[in-house]
Write an enzyme that holds these catalytic residues in place. Structure first.
Site, PDB file in Angstrom:
ATOM      1  N   ASP A 151      51.052  13.866  48.175  1.00  0.00           N
ATOM      2  CA  ASP A 151      52.209  14.134  49.016  1.00  0.00           C
ATOM      3  C   ASP A 151      52.934  15.396  48.551  1.00  0.00           C
ATOM      4  O   ASP A 151      53.164  15.600  47.351  1.00  0.00           O
ATOM      5  CB  ASP A 151      53.163  12.939  48.953  1.00  0.00           C
ATOM      6  CG  ASP A 151      54.414  13.146  49.773  1.00  0.00           C
ATOM      7  OD1 ASP A 151      54.298  13.340  50.988  1.00  0.00           O
ATOM      8  OD2 ASP A 151      55.519  13.138  49.186  1.00  0.00           O
ATOM      9  N   GLU A 190      49.036  17.639  50.853  1.00  0.00           N
ATOM     10  CA  GLU A 190      50.020  18.167  51.798  1.00  0.00           C
ATOM     11  C   GLU A 190      50.739  19.300  51.080  1.00  0.00           C
ATOM     12  O   GLU A 190      51.250  19.120  49.970  1.00  0.00           O
ATOM     13  CB  GLU A 190      51.027  17.090  52.195  1.00  0.00           C
ATOM     14  CG  GLU A 190      52.115  17.613  53.121  1.00  0.00           C
ATOM     15  CD  GLU A 190      53.274  16.654  53.276  1.00  0.00           C
ATOM     16  OE1 GLU A 190      53.993  16.760  54.280  1.00  0.00           O
ATOM     17  OE2 GLU A 190      53.470  15.796  52.390  1.00  0.00           O
TER      18      GLU A 190
END
Length: 608
Positions: A259, A296
């Site tokens: 993330d 990400e």
């Protein structure tokens, strides 16, 4: 170094916790009967003890400085939630059936992102299993599961996790997750797990009481950053690295999705991401199956995905938000927030050709030059999409694309993603035009925290003033509104869209020109005034030519394709797909003006 409670068999268990600045740590057994077990500290700050008479199911805390009972930072199960005791589990008793499983090569992956709590009415790992065959029939070969690390309560996106080694109890805990992974492999589906190393959630986060897990050296977007390069950072790095290996080793997960890596701060000589990539490579070699790391990233920095041999971090692939933004603005016409940097067909053309749209030029929304050139990076380094949990949930009404554009627009969006030379990704329900929103939701118990989250969201959504009322993140109703209407896929336009996705995925698998993710074997051009894009891809004797019309009107064009026997394979305007009827011929005629319907696409393949 392995940390937490490691069950050794025959009633023996080794407890290990990193607390370099504490003077006293002990294991406090609370069930089946209370018992205090002193621990010894080594020179690196790890407290350890090997204890007997400890069976799986034993509940325990760590007693800090003789007066505070806290759950294990590396707890493998929190059956009573984030404030309750940790539980000893035996990680070696599950009967795996995936001995012959070798995974899906990254460049063949079709990723389906899902949230466990809203994917089924039950909201559990095991409830997902009956749906795997439907996903496989669609053409999905990888599911990407939003974070499952133990979070407060029963409703959460997962990014508020505070026990990174513990599979969420309300989802079914460790046993349920292993059953899901095992079933996925039986269906030929890889499992990608979303993990968070840029912050931890606030409620139930006791890490700072154990040691300097966080640093105020950086001002992270979600609070203090994990301490990966300051004093005592070795123990924190090990905590995160061991966590990554834990999911690969103990749960047979095939890949990790990191993330928001822009929130992973590390100015050390070897960046955390590089060390993580090295360890995963070593694990892959030792276990005879390739495991991957995707990320990400809001950096548009090719160093993230470049091999370490040429100065990169060695991450296998990254999300490409630029592709999404370029596609979204063309479909919706939106121009607020970060979408103000996009809106031209030439930007989508550049993304098809290179990857990043912003590769060093000025970005108005960011008020600075942004990004690096990705032209030389292979297509399988980029993951592209028309929707994600973020792009939906970070809107005040949490509308999916199905609420923003017509069926024609949805088909065009799917074509742009699946005919690209990149790894395609879709968000659960997208394949049949799910219309349920995907709001941000939580179920905290701290009233002050709940109110702080409400105010934070109100501030975030001021940009949407006049477009709708914010839903209360804490309300159970907000969560229930997000659950999929799974049966819709069998009826009306939803069924048509599902079959359209299935057809696209079949073509991607069977046409060599689409299967090979090679940006070198690609030509792309566009006409800004007409909002039309032409794409040609090839692989040896296989060639495809695609026309995409993002205009809301008919567009006349002359095909810029080379000569050959071009046969139409797919046309989203066909009545078969609930279109108004195609105006394009079955065989492409060059040097002759043709007309394509609004917001439609057509795919041609050169016949042998």
């Amino acid at each position: 170094m392995r940390i937490g409670a490691c069950y050794l068999g025959n009633g023996n268990c080794e407890f290990t916790v990193w607390s370099p600045t504490l003077k006293e740590v002990a294991v406090q057994i609370v069930a089946p009967e209370q018992r205090l077990i002193p621990m010894q500290q080594d020179e690196e700050g790890y407290w350890k003890v090997k204890a007997s008479g400890i069976e799986p199911g034993t509940l325990y805390f760590y007693k800090l400085e003789g007066n505070k009972d806290r759950p294990d930072p590396a707890s493998k199960f929190q059956p009573q939630g984030v404030h309750g005791p940790s539980q000893v589990i035996d990680t070696n008793t599950f009967a795996w059936d995936d001995t012959n499983w070798s995974g899906i090569p990254l460049d063949e992956t079709i990723i389906y992102e899902l949230h466990v709590g809203t994917f089924t009415p039950e909201g559990t790992f095991e409830a997902m299993i009956p749906r795997l065959s439907t996903l496989r029939d669609l053409g999905i070969n990888a599911i990407e599961i939003m974070p499952i690390a133990q979070f407060p309560g029963e409703r959460n996106w997962g990014y508020d996790g505070v026990y990174l080694f513990a599979a969420q109890d309300s989802y079914g805990g460790p046993a349920g997750f292993k059953k899901l992974v095992n079933a996925c492999h039986q269906h030929g589906i890889s499992v990608i797990l979303d993990v968070v190393y840029n912050h931890l959630g606030p409620e139930g986060n006791y890490l700072s009481e154990f040691g300097p897990y966080f640093t105020s050296k950086y001002h992270g977007h979600w609070g203090d950053a994990l301490n990966l390069d300051d004093k005592y950072s070795d123990g924190v790095r090990n905590f995160c690295l061991e966590n990554a290996l834990f999911w690969l080793r103990e749960y047979h997960v095939d890949a990790l999705r990191l993330d928001a890596i822009q929130g992973i701060y590390d100015l050390g000589a070897k960046h955390f991401l590089e060390e993580l990539a090295e360890l995963v490579d070593e694990f892959s070699q030792a276990n005879g199956r390739k495991c991957y790391i995707t990320a990400e990233s809001d950096l548009n920095d090719v160093r993230v995905i470049r091999p370490k041999e040429v100065g990169g971090c060695g991450i296998d692939a990254q999300w490409n938000d630029d592709f999404h933004h370029a596609l979204h603005t063309l479909l919706t016409g939106e121009n607020d927030r970060y979408y103000q940097d996009f809106g031209k067909i030439e930007q989508l053309e550049k993304s098809f050709r290179e990857g990043f749209v912003y590769s060093g030029q000025y970005a108005p929304h960011r008020k600075r030059r942004y990004g690096s050139n990705s032209k030389e990076e292979p297509g399988y380094r980029f993951i592209v999409f028309s929707q994600t949990h973020d792009q939906i949930g970070n809107r005040v009404l949490a509308e999916r694309l199905s609420k923003l554009v017509s069926l024609e627009g949805l088909k065009l969006a799917a074509g742009a993603v699946f005919l690209s030379p990149f790894i395609p990704f879709l968000f659960m329900g997208e394949e049949y035009g799910e219309e349920a929103p995907f709001f941000y939701f939580v179920s905290h118990s701290d009233q002050d925290l709940i109110e702080a989250i409400r105010k934070s969201k109100e501030e975030e959504f001021k940009v949407f003033a006049g477009r709708g009322e914010m839903q209360d993140p804490q309300s159970p109703d907000t969560f229930h509104k997000c659950q999929l209407n799974w049966e819709q896929r069998k009826e009306g336009k939803h069924k048509i869209l599902w079959e359209f996705y299935q057809q696209l995925l079949q073509l991607r698998r069977t046409i060599p020109a689409l299967r090979k993710l090679d940006k070198k074997s690609l030509e792309v051009s566009s006409v800004e005034s007409d909002k039309i894009l032409f794409l040609r891809r090839w692989n040896d004797d296989s060639q495809i030519f695609c026309i995409m019309n993002f205009n809301d009107k008919d567009v006349a064009f002359t095909p810029p394709a080379p000569s050959g026997n071009w046969q139409k394979m797919l046309d989203s305007a066909d009545t078969k797909w609930m279109g108004s009827g195609s105006t394009l011929p079955d065989k492409l005629t060059l040097d002759k003006e043709l007309t394509i319907k609004p917001q439609s696409l057509a795919l041609y393949e050169i016949a042998g």
